[in-house]
Design an enzyme around this catalytic site. Sequence first.
Site, mmCIF file in Angstrom:
data_model
loop_
_atom_site.group_PDB
_atom_site.id
_atom_site.type_symbol
_atom_site.label_atom_id
_atom_site.label_comp_id
_atom_site.label_asym_id
_atom_site.label_seq_id
_atom_site.Cartn_x
_atom_site.Cartn_y
_atom_site.Cartn_z
ATOM 1 N N SER A 119 0.837 -1.204 0.000
ATOM 2 C CA SER A 119 0.000 0.000 0.000
ATOM 3 C C SER A 119 0.865 1.245 0.000
ATOM 4 C CB SER A 119 -0.870 0.089 1.251
ATOM 5 O OG SER A 119 -1.236 -1.136 1.747
ATOM 6 N N HIS A 140 -1.783 -2.715 -6.836
ATOM 7 C CA HIS A 140 -2.411 -2.371 -5.559
ATOM 8 C C HIS A 140 -3.916 -2.565 -5.625
ATOM 9 C CE1 HIS A 140 -3.233 0.875 -2.290
ATOM 10 N NE2 HIS A 140 -3.142 -0.320 -1.761
ATOM 11 N N GLU A 152 -4.457 -0.142 -8.758
ATOM 12 C CA GLU A 152 -3.442 0.833 -9.166
ATOM 13 C C GLU A 152 -2.218 0.037 -9.628
ATOM 14 O OE1 GLU A 152 -4.102 4.679 -6.221
ATOM 15 O OE2 GLU A 152 -2.995 2.997 -5.410
ATOM 16 N N ASN A 191 -4.323 6.770 -1.701
ATOM 17 C CA ASN A 191 -3.950 7.126 -0.336
ATOM 18 C C ASN A 191 -3.422 8.556 -0.244
ATOM 19 O OD1 ASN A 191 -4.808 4.783 0.846
ATOM 20 N ND2 ASN A 191 -2.856 3.738 0.575
HETATM 21 P P1 NAD Z 1 -2.437 -9.736 6.664
HETATM 22 O O1 NAD Z 1 -1.718 -9.499 7.936
HETATM 23 O O2 NAD Z 1 -3.903 -9.994 6.691
HETATM 24 O O3 NAD Z 1 -1.743 -10.940 5.866
HETATM 25 C C1 NAD Z 1 -0.372 -11.077 5.655
HETATM 26 C C2 NAD Z 1 -0.067 -12.551 5.466
HETATM 27 O O4 NAD Z 1 1.304 -12.675 5.066
HETATM 28 C C3 NAD Z 1 -0.242 -13.383 6.743
HETATM 29 O O5 NAD Z 1 -1.123 -14.470 6.490
HETATM 30 C C4 NAD Z 1 1.170 -13.871 7.035
HETATM 31 O O6 NAD Z 1 1.223 -15.163 7.626
HETATM 32 C C5 NAD Z 1 1.777 -13.877 5.643
HETATM 33 N N1 NAD Z 1 3.240 -13.909 5.635
HETATM 34 C C6 NAD Z 1 4.097 -13.317 6.492
HETATM 35 N N2 NAD Z 1 5.373 -13.618 6.157
HETATM 36 C C7 NAD Z 1 5.310 -14.401 5.041
HETATM 37 C C8 NAD Z 1 6.273 -15.024 4.214
HETATM 38 N N3 NAD Z 1 7.580 -14.905 4.469
HETATM 39 N N4 NAD Z 1 5.851 -15.769 3.180
HETATM 40 C C9 NAD Z 1 4.528 -15.913 2.926
HETATM 41 N N5 NAD Z 1 3.566 -15.339 3.672
HETATM 42 C C10 NAD Z 1 3.946 -14.588 4.724
HETATM 43 O O7 NAD Z 1 -2.110 -8.460 5.749
HETATM 44 P P2 NAD Z 1 -3.005 -7.835 4.572
HETATM 45 O O8 NAD Z 1 -3.928 -6.824 5.147
HETATM 46 O O9 NAD Z 1 -3.506 -8.933 3.715
HETATM 47 O O10 NAD Z 1 -1.871 -7.010 3.785
HETATM 48 C C11 NAD Z 1 -0.977 -7.650 2.905
HETATM 49 C C12 NAD Z 1 -0.355 -6.602 1.995
HETATM 50 O O11 NAD Z 1 -1.403 -5.930 1.267
HETATM 51 C C13 NAD Z 1 0.424 -5.513 2.718
HETATM 52 O O12 NAD Z 1 1.505 -5.131 1.940
HETATM 53 C C14 NAD Z 1 -0.606 -4.385 2.823
HETATM 54 O O13 NAD Z 1 -0.024 -3.113 2.933
HETATM 55 C C15 NAD Z 1 -1.319 -4.531 1.501
HETATM 56 N N6 NAD Z 1 -2.669 -3.981 1.439
HETATM 57 C C16 NAD Z 1 -3.525 -4.119 2.496
HETATM 58 C C17 NAD Z 1 -4.818 -3.607 2.395
HETATM 59 C C18 NAD Z 1 -5.798 -3.762 3.532
HETATM 60 O O14 NAD Z 1 -6.779 -3.002 3.578
HETATM 61 N N7 NAD Z 1 -5.620 -4.712 4.417
HETATM 62 C C19 NAD Z 1 -5.240 -2.977 1.211
HETATM 63 C C20 NAD Z 1 -4.345 -2.877 0.128
HETATM 64 C C21 NAD Z 1 -3.055 -3.390 0.267
#
Ligand code: NAD
Length: 293
Positions: A119, A140, A152, A191
Amino acid sequence: MSIQTIGVVGAGSMGAGIANSAAMNGFNVILQDIETQFLDGALQRISKFMDKSVERKKMTEEQKEATLGRITTTVELNDLKDVDLVIEAVLENMDLKKEVFAQLDDIVRDDVIIATNTSSLSITEIASSTKRSDRIAGMHFFNPAQLMKLVEVVRGLETSNETVEVLKALSSDLNKEVVEVKIDSPGFIVNRVMVPQFIEAIRLLEEGVATAEDIDKAVKYGLNYPMGPFELQDYAGVDIGYYVMEYFQEEFNDPRFAPPLLMKQMMRAGRYGKKTGMGFYNYKKEEKKANRV
Ligand code: NAD
């Protein structure tokens, strides 16, 4: 290059949603995470999401089963060796992302594009951990990825035009609206527009110009947004917005992005984050529903 199988790394909120979205649109998906429990949880959430779609007659039971049949899960990153494209969605941490990208760079074919769902982090810096910076870009998605229409596509400094075109075409195949972010700039488009709005809303509250309820109401009905700024921050987690503000302040070297005092105090008091059930409205979800709007 034709994309048939997509590797998704990280099976959290976003990884599961992206995997679901890809499988619903006919792609085979290999979903990877570090522990089986996270993969099982992801499959459950995916299944539950599609149950609702079946209930609402947006898909049939057969389509749901076929979608699930296109998703395989694994704890081994090596199992992604034959995929045609990778979307990374691990935690928002630069060191972790670089480590995952360096590993993927050794595992997947040379022609494979590796996209990150970050993000806020620099695509250029993530790409520096690989020997294929022309085939690294941001992709994104928004939460929940199955429903939110926007993607994006973000260029790092060395991302090739071909990579951008492939990711734009893929986004369309996933039934998304796509925008190109031409420069790897913090916050990309959405954002960057949204965070200053959050800051102004908090300042209005601090100055006593209006209550949180009335600011939310004004934005909802005056700007036709589905949620007001406080409602949205409570939903996403106040801590996430706080860290983005700090990051913007540092990257742009601009104090106008500094988190307002009220937000700092909320962070100090531990009054933030989805799990606490607290935020600007400081009451638990059920009470919140009963008391508002
Ligand atoms: P989350 O915490 O729900 O999930 C992250 C996952 O990554 C977890 O299941 C974790 O076990 C896994 N993980 C950690 N280390 C790992 C590794 N070495 N190999 C494989 N898997 C691994 O997080 P999220 O909210 O899904 O966010 C994930 C990404 O998406 C981030 O970069 C975040 O900034 C981005 N993002 C989030 C949102 C949101 O609203 N949540 C929106 C857009 C983008």
